[in-house]
Design an enzyme around this catalytic site. Sequence first.
Site, mmCIF file in Angstrom:
data_model
loop_
_atom_site.group_PDB
_atom_site.id
_atom_site.type_symbol
_atom_site.label_atom_id
_atom_site.label_comp_id
_atom_site.label_asym_id
_atom_site.label_seq_id
_atom_site.Cartn_x
_atom_site.Cartn_y
_atom_site.Cartn_z
ATOM 1 N N PHE A 77 54.797 39.606 17.149
ATOM 2 C CA PHE A 77 55.108 38.207 16.857
ATOM 3 C C PHE A 77 53.909 37.529 16.218
ATOM 4 O O PHE A 77 52.785 37.658 16.716
ATOM 5 C CB PHE A 77 55.459 37.447 18.147
ATOM 6 C CG PHE A 77 56.673 37.949 18.861
ATOM 7 C CD1 PHE A 77 57.909 37.357 18.669
ATOM 8 C CD2 PHE A 77 56.579 39.019 19.746
ATOM 9 C CE1 PHE A 77 59.032 37.817 19.338
ATOM 10 C CE2 PHE A 77 57.688 39.484 20.423
ATOM 11 C CZ PHE A 77 58.920 38.889 20.215
ATOM 12 N N ASP A 78 54.156 36.808 15.136
ATOM 13 C CA ASP A 78 53.113 35.928 14.626
ATOM 14 C C ASP A 78 52.992 34.753 15.591
ATOM 15 O O ASP A 78 53.945 34.420 16.301
ATOM 16 C CB ASP A 78 53.482 35.439 13.227
ATOM 17 C CG ASP A 78 52.386 34.593 12.625
ATOM 18 O OD1 ASP A 78 51.224 35.029 12.632
ATOM 19 O OD2 ASP A 78 52.686 33.479 12.152
#
Length: 654
Positions: free
Chosen positions: A333-334
């Site tokens: 996940f960013d």
Amino acid sequence: MLGPNTEMIFALSCGALLGLGVLIEKLVAGAPGWLPWACFALAYGFGGFFTLREALDNLRLRRFEIDALMLVAAAGAAALGSWAEGALLLFLFSLGHALEHYAMGRAKRAIEALAELAPDTATVRRDGQTHEIPVEELRVGDIVLVRPNERLPADGFIVQGSSAINQAPVTGESIPVDKRPVEDAALARARPDGVESAARVFAGTINGAGGLEVEVTRRSTDSALARVVKMVSEAETRQSPTQRFTEKFERIFVPAVLGLTFVLLFAWVVIDEPFRDSFYRAMAVLVAASPCALAIATPSAVLSGIARAARGGVLIKGGAPLEELGSLDAMAFDKTGTLTEGRPRITDVVAVDGASDEELLAVAVAVESLSDHPLAAAIARDGRKRLAGRAEPVADGLQNLIGRGVTARLAGETVWIGKAEMFDVADVPALGAAAQAAVEGLRERGRTTMVVRLGARDLGAIGLLDTPRAGAREALQALRELGIQRMIMISGDHQKVAEAVAAEVGLNEAWGDLMPEDKVEAIRRLRQETKVAMVGDGVNDAPAMANATVGIAMGAAGSDVALETADVALMADDLRHLPFAVGLSRHTRRVIRQNVFVSLGIVAVLVPATIMGLGIGAAVAVHEGSTLLVVFNALRLLAYRDTTASMPQGREAA
């Protein structure tokens, strides 16, 4: 010919004529011999019409499909004088195909229904007067009037009025979303993709109790809804791994079946039976071994899965990402805009070396106003509020140092704004001790830091904090329960900041200090170990997404780039839709495997049975029954329940 049900009418007519012919032949004494034959011949005509048409179309494409095999078998039955049995074969096959097309049509209609959500007309204000015009005639910049409880005719931003809008048709959000007018219409007009979600609206969504005036930002053919419909329709062409396997299998299996049939034609040479019986057995085997159910097993499930996802606000671009998403056990996940709201705010202003807070903020606002990065927007927005109307200097010549910061010119001097790591690199002088100490202090408290330098002077550091997304912790827990064993946050922020945010959302693995190229390398390393998805906004994360097994973009309804770059696009800016997408994909994989197992199992049973004497009519009935079974099994996906609708809304972090 007779409307969309023509194929079904022809199939039923074939059955009626077959039944009439049998009744006349068996029960009507003294009836002329040509009468039942005429009924059977007409039954051939009705039952074979669509079958013959499909066979000819396939032969033109140099494909020898099941329809051609059925025609050969029916013709063989007629040549042997078994008109009733040939008519029965065509009746069962045509009825099975008609039901199959009807069932598949249900999945297609689920997609087509999306296109019908937008209204046909819009009330627009032009030259001080209101007109009702077709939505196709709307132009960018038109002001559209939307009455309470009406569907919105176009994508745009609100210039007047407030309301709660039901965005479920486009984004899949389960509750209406409060909307208000945009703060700066001129800025929104210049940067429509940067309009905040609270002021942005989409075609096909449903207005609540308040009247609205909306400025159009996209023509009807370019709206988020129109693009979703187009991409979902195109998604059928991207084959899943199982689909590619079944096609390879068919290329080997079909010639083998034809070879077996040819051998069985000469069974009368080996065993004591007439040629008629050998021919009949060969045709029965030909019908039994035709991989019709196998051919439809995967496409029917893929089409139903994609249609259900689109109805839930998730765009999946084909069978490949649908099946791959269901096989994942790791996700990256960013941070910004994915696990956090993507709306950072200034929390600390630390001036150093004799600079004042006002000077630091004035320089930062002047430069960051030229950039569209989320951190830049936050500094410009909150900095102006803190300056309280004081005159702002004007900067120019902005240059973006990707992953590090920006540089610009102000009053003849160079300004640098960015991470501490951008200094003492590539001819940029190192930070002074005071600025370095300010950065360390802010990072210890979990702040994202931006250092400001004007010429040779360090002005200080600005600390920002981004709010973790509501429901992020619950969404990640739901993913764990679905079998996603490893979840990692990757961020360009400092490692301590990344770890602080990860802890808040319930992740125990965070990789910080990553440049865009480092994120790509991180995804490549993960992919060597296992299948991994990359979840981000689809813009800055596009290279990392391209290197993941599946790229997933959030908030795609408002982003052209996200819609184009991602394999899976969550139309809403809501992480809670991700467990729905993963759960649906896992369920689709199970349905595909069930369908393939049934398809191959039926063939494995029918082929020996027909060799041992099972009749051609029974073989056709079981064959078509298995085809219908896999299609209706796939249609169950259209009723897949979205459990995220009842997921707790989470807590709003302060």
